[in-house]
Design a protein around this motif. Structure first.
Motif, short mmCIF file in Angstrom:
data_model
loop_
_atom_site.label_atom_id
_atom_site.label_comp_id
_atom_site.label_asym_id
_atom_site.label_seq_id
_atom_site.Cartn_x
_atom_site.Cartn_y
_atom_site.Cartn_z
N ALA A 1 4.48 9.29 0.54
CA ALA A 1 3.38 8.76 1.35
C ALA A 1 3.32 7.25 1.25
CB ALA A 1 2.04 9.37 0.90
N VAL A 2 2.80 6.62 2.30
CA VAL A 2 2.61 5.17 2.30
C VAL A 2 1.46 4.85 3.25
CG1 VAL A 2 4.18 4.66 4.24
CG2 VAL A 2 3.84 2.95 2.45
N ARG A 3 0.72 3.80 2.92
CA ARG A 3 -0.31 3.32 3.84
C ARG A 3 0.30 2.27 4.76
NH1 ARG A 3 -5.47 1.52 0.60
NH2 ARG A 3 -6.22 0.99 2.68
N CYS A 4 -0.07 2.34 6.02
CA CYS A 4 0.48 1.41 7.00
C CYS A 4 -0.50 1.29 8.16
CB CYS A 4 1.84 1.90 7.50
SG CYS A 4 1.81 3.56 8.23
N ASP B 1 -5.79 1.73 9.86
CA ASP B 1 -5.27 1.96 8.52
C ASP B 1 -4.97 3.45 8.39
OD1 ASP B 1 -4.75 2.26 5.83
OD2 ASP B 1 -6.73 1.64 5.15
N CYS B 2 -3.69 3.78 8.31
CA CYS B 2 -3.28 5.18 8.28
C CYS B 2 -2.47 5.49 7.03
CB CYS B 2 -2.44 5.51 9.51
SG CYS B 2 -3.38 5.50 11.06
N THR B 3 -2.46 6.75 6.66
CA THR B 3 -1.58 7.26 5.63
C THR B 3 -0.49 8.05 6.31
OG1 THR B 3 -3.32 7.37 3.95
CG2 THR B 3 -1.41 8.80 3.65
N LEU B 4 0.75 7.67 6.03
CA LEU B 4 1.91 8.35 6.61
C LEU B 4 2.57 9.20 5.54
CD1 LEU B 4 3.95 8.71 8.98
CD2 LEU B 4 5.20 6.76 8.02
N LEU B 5 2.82 10.46 5.87
CA LEU B 5 3.47 11.40 4.97
C LEU B 5 4.86 11.73 5.50
CD1 LEU B 5 0.48 13.90 4.67
CD2 LEU B 5 1.02 12.03 3.10
N ALA B 6 5.79 11.98 4.59
CA ALA B 6 7.14 12.40 4.99
C ALA B 6 7.63 13.45 4.00
CB ALA B 6 8.08 11.21 5.02
N ALA C 1 3.97 12.98 9.27
CA ALA C 1 2.60 13.26 9.71
C ALA C 1 1.74 12.06 9.30
CB ALA C 1 2.06 14.53 9.09
N ALA C 2 0.81 11.66 10.17
CA ALA C 2 -0.05 10.51 9.89
C ALA C 2 -1.49 10.84 10.24
CB ALA C 2 0.42 9.29 10.67
N TYR C 3 -2.41 10.21 9.51
CA TYR C 3 -3.83 10.38 9.81
C TYR C 3 -4.58 9.16 9.27
CZ TYR C 3 -4.56 11.73 4.92
OH TYR C 3 -4.62 11.74 3.55
N PRO C 4 -5.79 8.87 9.80
CA PRO C 4 -6.55 7.73 9.28
C PRO C 4 -6.82 7.90 7.78
CG PRO C 4 -7.50 8.53 11.33
CD PRO C 4 -6.48 9.54 10.91
N THR C 5 -6.56 6.87 7.02
CA THR C 5 -6.64 6.95 5.56
C THR C 5 -8.00 7.46 5.09
OG1 THR C 5 -4.99 5.21 5.29
CG2 THR C 5 -6.47 5.60 3.43
N GLU C 6 -7.96 8.45 4.22
CA GLU C 6 -9.12 9.13 3.62
C GLU C 6 -9.96 9.89 4.65
OE1 GLU C 6 -11.40 6.70 0.96
OE2 GLU C 6 -9.81 6.68 -0.54
N GLN C 7 -9.42 10.11 5.85
CA GLN C 7 -10.14 10.89 6.86
C GLN C 7 -9.34 12.16 7.17
OE1 GLN C 7 -11.64 8.61 10.24
NE2 GLN C 7 -11.52 6.72 9.03
N GLU C 8 -9.18 12.97 6.15
CA GLU C 8 -8.39 14.19 6.32
C GLU C 8 -8.97 15.12 7.39
OE1 GLU C 8 -7.32 12.41 2.49
OE2 GLU C 8 -9.28 12.98 3.31
N SER C 9 -10.27 15.02 7.64
CA SER C 9 -10.90 15.87 8.65
C SER C 9 -10.39 15.57 10.06
CB SER C 9 -12.42 15.72 8.61
OG SER C 9 -12.79 14.37 8.88
N ALA C 10 -9.75 14.39 10.24
CA ALA C 10 -9.21 14.04 11.56
C ALA C 10 -8.01 14.90 11.91
CB ALA C 10 -8.83 12.57 11.59
N GLY C 11 -7.40 15.53 10.90
CA GLY C 11 -6.26 16.40 11.14
C GLY C 11 -4.94 15.65 11.14
#
Length: 338
Positions: free
Chosen positions: A246-249, A255-260, A271-281
């Protein structure tokens, strides 16, 4: 390899670290964004066991911790620092054993605090966690027992935005969490959270001034996110069985968290989502060619703030790299072999 093996140095060059037989090799860009140099042995000629931790401080220096054989039936931990990825790293220097002496006890983990001091964590023979840290004026502290019990698999060490070091460990049916309460202090066991966690799936990331987020896979195969003090959240089904990176970018101004992760199909899934907003999906999108079963993925951000992803297969030595295009969303260049 425990930790991010794709790093951006203080000079902007990207480098990767890989295990080869009884050594750690480093490959680095000749210039930021340019061609890559041939692999070079890191830390001298000492022979190592296949258990290495990698980390980086805010100063851009890369740190490596490894187990090496000492006398018959015994091993010890050694440390090397890499100030410039295209130059030679310092020779491996011994830092001891969590139980004073004995065989290797588990894979090490490391984190570097705001003052540039390395903190090393490893399971001890009692099944808990021990640590050793660099002193402010050189040398190392004595080994300290952080307690815990029945620790399994790789530890996840991380430095928060506060500059303080935190640690996560998997145990049967749960996760243990330690945190420094002030800079330079010994991390204290803060929380034991019940969760059906799979060992060797932990990855921790600093996600806000006050929190780090732990990603892990549970027994049902779901990828979960947990911030201490709250309940874990199921993010999405894991793309594959291996560890996530994971990395923030910044993506489209957010501000998103990107997963690989290497997917079950053998390709890399993002997969990416707004950082600390897991409810966004979040949802997976696959990229690149099919990879060997042992391939792992690592993420970084280059000096132009572009996401870079690399995959490495220990069995074949194949290293593939891609970067984000200057386009909306997460459009990637074609994967190329280094």
């Amino acid at each position: 390899m425990n930790g991010d093996w794709l790093l951006r140095g203080r000079d902007g060059r990207l480098s990767v670290y890989l295990l080869s037989d009884d050594a750690v090799l480093c490959r680095a860009e000749r210039a930021p964004g340019g061609p890559w140099a041939a692999p070079r042995r890191t830390g001298g000629e000492q022979k190592l066991h296949a258990s290495v931790a990698i980390g980086q401080g805010a100063d851009g220096y890369g740190h490596l911790i490894a187990w090496r054989p000492t006398v018959s039936g015994e091993s010890g931990l050694v440390h090397s620092v890499h100030f410039r990825s295209h130059l030679a790293a310092l020779d491996w220097a011994p830092i001891g054993h969590p139980d004073k002496k004995g065989e290797l006890t588990g894979p090490p983990a490391l984190a570097v605090d705001a003052e540039g001091r390395v903190h090393v964590f490893v399971r001890n023979k009692a099944g808990g966690v021990s640590m050793v840290a660099q002193k402010e004026k050189g040398g190392w502290t004595p080994w300290r027992d952080l307690k815990g019990r029945e620790v399994e698999g790789e530890l996840a060490a991380v430095t928060g935005e506060s500059g303080r070091v935190e640690l996560y460990a998997a145990v049967p049916g749960g996760i243990l969490y330690w945190r420094q309460e002030e800079p330079g202090a010994q991390p204290v066991l803060q929380e034991a959270m019940e969760a059906p966690v799979r060992p060797d799936t932990l990855y921790a990331l600093a996600t806000s001034p006050d929190a780090t987020t732990l990603f892990y896979t549970d027994d049902s195969g779901d990828l979960c996110a947990w911030r201490p003090g709250a309940k874990p959240v199921t993010l999405l089904p894991s793309a594959g069985p291996g560890p996530v990176s994971a990395v923030r970018c910044e993506l489209d101004g957010h501000d998103c968290t990107l997963l690989a992760q290497r997917s079950a199909s053998g390709r890399v899934a993002f997969a990416a989502y707004p950082t600390e907003q897991e409810s966004a999906g979040a949802w997976w999108t696959e990229s690149g060619p099919g990879l060997p079963a042992d391939a792992v993925v690592s993420l970084a951000v280059d000096e132009e703030d572009r996401v870079v992803a690399a995959t490495l297969s220990p069995s074949t030595g194949q290293l593939l790299v891609t970067r984000r295009k200057d386009e909306p969303v997460l459009a990637l260049e074609a994967w190329r072999e280094v």
